[in-house]
Design an enzyme around this catalytic site. Structure first.
Site, short mmCIF file in Angstrom:
data_model
loop_
_atom_site.label_atom_id
_atom_site.label_comp_id
_atom_site.label_asym_id
_atom_site.label_seq_id
_atom_site.Cartn_x
_atom_site.Cartn_y
_atom_site.Cartn_z
N ARG A 81 0.82 -1.22 0.00
CA ARG A 81 0.00 0.00 0.00
C ARG A 81 0.85 1.27 0.00
NH1 ARG A 81 -3.61 3.13 3.67
NH2 ARG A 81 -5.61 3.37 2.67
N ILE A 103 -7.49 7.32 -1.12
CA ILE A 103 -7.34 5.86 -1.17
C ILE A 103 -8.13 5.37 0.04
CG2 ILE A 103 -5.12 6.04 0.06
CD1 ILE A 103 -4.17 3.51 -1.22
N SER A 104 -9.00 4.37 -0.15
CA SER A 104 -9.90 3.95 0.94
C SER A 104 -9.13 3.35 2.11
CB SER A 104 -10.91 2.93 0.42
OG SER A 104 -11.56 3.41 -0.73
N GLN A 105 -9.79 3.35 3.26
CA GLN A 105 -9.25 2.72 4.47
C GLN A 105 -8.99 1.23 4.16
OE1 GLN A 105 -12.49 2.17 7.08
NE2 GLN A 105 -11.27 1.96 8.94
#
Ligand code: SAH
Length: 234
Positions: free
Chosen positions: A60, A86-88
């Protein structure tokens, strides 16, 4: 003399470490990633093995600006520019596990953003199609995915509301922006037995994550939990 200097220079080049992050930094990221999967994802009840494995594998920190690298494995979304995020990590894992991805799946994602969700799907499924409406983000994600070797991901730029009819049917669809309604074209492009996860709600109001399933042309929807995603734009 010149030859000696040249030789010393060549020897120096040989002992210099290869370009790229220091191996110790990579080890540290590996540790953080394993901890992220344990404490944020498994601890919240996700058990889907391919999802957990992909979350342990995809780096990530390579999908965020270098400014945020050390935050990459925290329990939070992060800015990726152009007012997008950017999503959790948990949300990426949850949405991935909901579609129960199989190796033969052809998956469509709406909202490429950084390319992280697409990379997670890439390791599990046969092919991933992803659409991004912000051209700069789409281009960046495309280059990044190519450079990192995710070559079963196809990034296109455009409005995902219409899906990609020429690549349908899809075994699963993941929408990563909060939509006002469920785009009819996406339901249309789901194959028999297909599943779609989509956050639905008016902009700035509460959104709910919905699971849509299509079986023999019968469509059912389930409301799962309140969520907060960036808006689905047109
Ligand atoms: N899946 C991404 C998260 C991106 S946030 C990741 O893993 O990083 C949602 C993204 O959806 C944003 O990049 C936004 O620009 C994009 N988006 C919003 N509306 C869209 C639309 N109609 N079609 C395609 N992409 C859209």
């Amino acid at each position: 003399m010149v030859r000696k200097v040249l030789l010393a220079f060549i020897l120096l080049l040989m002992v210099l470490p290869a370009a790229g992050p220091h191996p110790a930094a990579n080890k540290q990221y590996d540790r953080l990633r394993r901890k992220m999967v344990r404490d944020q994802i498994q601890a919240r009840g996700i058990t889907n093995r391919p999802t957990l494995q992909a979350m342990r594998t995809v780096e990530r920190h390579l999908f965020v600006d270098s400014l945020y690298k050390d935050w990459a494995y925290e329990d939070t979304p992060l800015p990726i520019g152009y007012e997008q995020t950017i999503s959790q990590p948990f949300m990426v894992a949850y949405m991935t596990s909901l579609i129960n991805p199989k190796p033969h799946y052809r998956v469509l994602e709406i909202g490429t953003g950084s390319g992280y969700q697409a990379a997670v799907l890439s390791g599990i499924t046969d092919s991933v199609f992803t659409i991004e409406i912000v051209p700069e983000l789409g281009k960046m994600a495309k280059d990044r995915l190519k450079e990192l070797g995710y070559d079963n991901v196809c990034v296109s730029i455009g409005d995902g509301y219409h899906g990609i009819p020429e690549k349908a049917p899809f075994d699963a669809i993941i929408v990563t922006a909060g939509a006002k309604d469920i785009p009819p074209a996406l339901i249309e492009q789901l194959g028999d037995g297909g599943k779609m996860v989509i956050p639905v709600g008016s902009p700035f109001m509460v959104q709910y994550l919905m699971l849509v399933e299509k079986k023999k042309e019968k469509v059912t929807t389930q409301t799962l939990m309140p969520v907060r995603f960036v808006p689905f734009t047109r």
